[in-house]
Write a protein that holds these residues in place. Sequence first.
Motif, short mmCIF file in Angstrom:
data_model
loop_
_atom_site.label_atom_id
_atom_site.label_comp_id
_atom_site.label_asym_id
_atom_site.label_seq_id
_atom_site.Cartn_x
_atom_site.Cartn_y
_atom_site.Cartn_z
N GLN A 1 38.26 45.90 41.35
CA GLN A 1 37.14 46.55 42.20
C GLN A 1 37.81 48.07 42.70
O GLN A 1 36.75 48.72 43.01
N ASP B 1 42.75 37.53 35.79
CA ASP B 1 41.52 38.30 35.31
C ASP B 1 41.50 39.62 35.54
O ASP B 1 40.55 40.17 36.52
N SER C 1 47.00 43.99 40.21
CA SER C 1 46.50 42.76 40.77
C SER C 1 45.60 43.41 42.10
O SER C 1 46.12 44.04 42.96
N GLU C 2 44.58 42.49 42.38
CA GLU C 2 43.80 42.60 43.84
C GLU C 2 43.62 41.13 43.97
O GLU C 2 43.66 40.26 43.46
N ARG C 3 42.67 41.35 45.54
CA ARG C 3 42.40 39.70 45.79
C ARG C 3 41.58 39.05 44.91
O ARG C 3 41.91 37.81 44.83
N ASP C 4 40.62 39.57 44.18
CA ASP C 4 39.73 38.89 43.40
C ASP C 4 40.17 39.15 41.91
O ASP C 4 39.45 38.89 40.96
N SER C 5 41.16 39.70 41.54
CA SER C 5 41.77 40.04 40.13
C SER C 5 43.20 39.66 39.98
O SER C 5 44.13 40.52 40.46
N SER D 1 38.65 42.52 36.07
CA SER D 1 37.59 42.61 37.15
C SER D 1 38.05 43.28 38.29
O SER D 1 37.49 43.20 39.34
#
Lengths: 387, 368
Positions: free
Chosen positions: A148, A143, A136-140, A146
Amino acid sequence: MALSVLGAGAVQLPPETRQLRQEVRDFLDAERAAGTILGRPDSWLTGWDPAFTRRLAERGWVGMALPQKYGGVGRGNLERYVVIEELLAAGAPVSAHWVADRQAGPSILRHGTEEQRRHFLPRIAAGACFFSIGMSERDSGSDLASVQTRAVRTDNGWRLTGTKMWTGGAHVNDYAIVLARTEDSEDRHAGLSQFIVDLRDPHVRTEPIRLLSGEHTFNYCHLEGVELADDALLGRPGDGWQQVTGELALERSGPERFLSTLPLLTALVGQLRRTTCGPEQHARVGRLTARLSSIRQLSLGVAAALEAGRPADVHAALVKDLGTRFEGELVNAVREILPVTARFDATRGTYPELLATAILHSPGYTLRGGTNEILRGIITRGLELSS
Amino acid sequence: MSTESLLERAAAVLAGAQETDARERPAESARTVWDELRAADALPPLDTDPAALVALVCEAGYRGTPAPLGETLLAARPLLAAAGLTVPDGPLTVASGPLDARFTHVDTGSRVGPLGARGTDDALRVSGTLHRVPWARAADAVAVLTEGPSGGPVLLLLEAAECRRAEGTNLAGEPRDDLVLTDVAVPAERVRRVPAALVREAQWRAGLARAALIAGAARRCVELTVAHTTSRVQFGRPLSHFQAVKQEEAKLVEEAALIAAAVEAAAAALADPGTAADPDTAEFAACVAAAQASASVAEITRIAHQLHGAIGFTELSPLHLATTRMWSWRDEDGSEHAWFRRIGRRVVEGGSDRLWPQVTGVGGDPSR
């Protein structure tokens, strides 16, 4: 047809698992007597006890499905299931090796090079090498495609840059398997790769993200130009998506998806036995027990499917939605059965403190391992494909 | 002859009988189902694997088969056999309740208890009413559990002609008849004194039979709902493409899968020779299946109807054949609340140490 999820056949655990189950229970009794802290909700997330892990490993109960030549004991997934469900039901501190045992080990076995297997698997099975998930990431979140975080080719390997989020145990574990983009592609599921990253690398910086309870298990994991040798790549470049989705069935269907709050129910039954228990309380306990038992049967069905090499992602999503909703329902139900003020500051292990822990952890049950709302999409898509 | 091929033939017979509406002529429909099963050599023999019987009853639930398959195969037959009574060949049903039962041949020389407390044999004369007996008008005989004249339960086999019927139905139109007994003479060879454990077994067997029927009907609800949401177009796209619909449909599937798993586990526990030594395991699994099946009916029928829209609320859609049955079945032989109390009492009395062992079916019985 479609409805193969309805009635996959009951799973009869092999008879030898009875003996194994008893061995685990005897071990846990001895641990309890020796003062190891058991009986805690969510112990696979927050119960970090490397010494306990090593005692499990001495008995062959870490990485136990790994082949003997890589330090495992080569026992089947159903036997592993029996061991981990006993540990979770007892609320044992298993978080140190949880990810290594559940997914890093099987993943390295399946996708790793011979050198990677020989290096990592015996250490995992010895309870001496702990992993975090670097997805996981801040914007993933849900989803995942996605992400980065990027790995770019260098003369002798890769350079990794980006920030992973919600990385459980990154501050105490040894390695993370990091999903990173290695190539831009029209197909967003292509061009992703997985890397085994040493969390003690000087270019890896972990930063705590405290849970709403103040507890520290999650982190940011800043990858600040980490130089990786070629042998850090797990599997083939560009295959990251397939590898990650393969891990998810393992991640979603296990007993940790419905047993996280069972220790609270166990404690409640102990409390009720000391009081006068009315028919309404009996009924509420019975409701929880019936649902728990039914979900367990469904989860065993996934374990058997995985063992037989059958696809189980729809099934796994189904178990995770049912099981994790049950974990939260249990917490609410015990409040009704025996109204007690939840107190996070009460003595550790007392009923009010266990209740407080289970309440404060409750938002996580239906989020981790893939948000339930997204999983339901997997279930209906599976139905339509096969109808 | 393999159990599997027998099951396949039986399923084919049930599939053929599917469109018969039980509300029209239930007794005749049941007779037809039985005749066709017999003609196809698909009537399971007494020694059939119990797991296969449960699977067949699930199929009957899925098809809404108008015949007492669950009552005959999972309750009446095994109970009669366990008590050592002759098991008749045709459709059977089960009933229990208080009756006035006296010895036909009172042992006047006995000094045990008051006069009438002992008979020279087991022959009885019984009077009273058995309420809402499933498929009574279609059954050749009724296995009746009641309190015997010397205390303690007895199992007796009544023939259809020996009872007067007051016909009634459940919400789906399935026969639920009152049987009125007026001084019926039951010969000794049709009466057995039975242990209290058999009374409990009769309860959980009936519960498991209902759960199997519900699991089958739940599968029908899922199939019909998926077929509807994938074919019905509104706002230019199939209903199944709406997120809100997906969320509900997934929960419907989950709930149906949950009871299928519970019923299969109970069937496996019943079939496992290991549990012969551990009847508690089979009982616990059956209680769980009965409880969860009854409890899940509300959510399954709610979602199936909601996603069907108005058509499911009418006779234009076959959905009601499944849902009206489920609304009755969940309460017959014990509602979820009765099963929950039974399970909960057992869990609380067992204490915290035995909760998990009972769930796993290993080490749950404190006497072992």
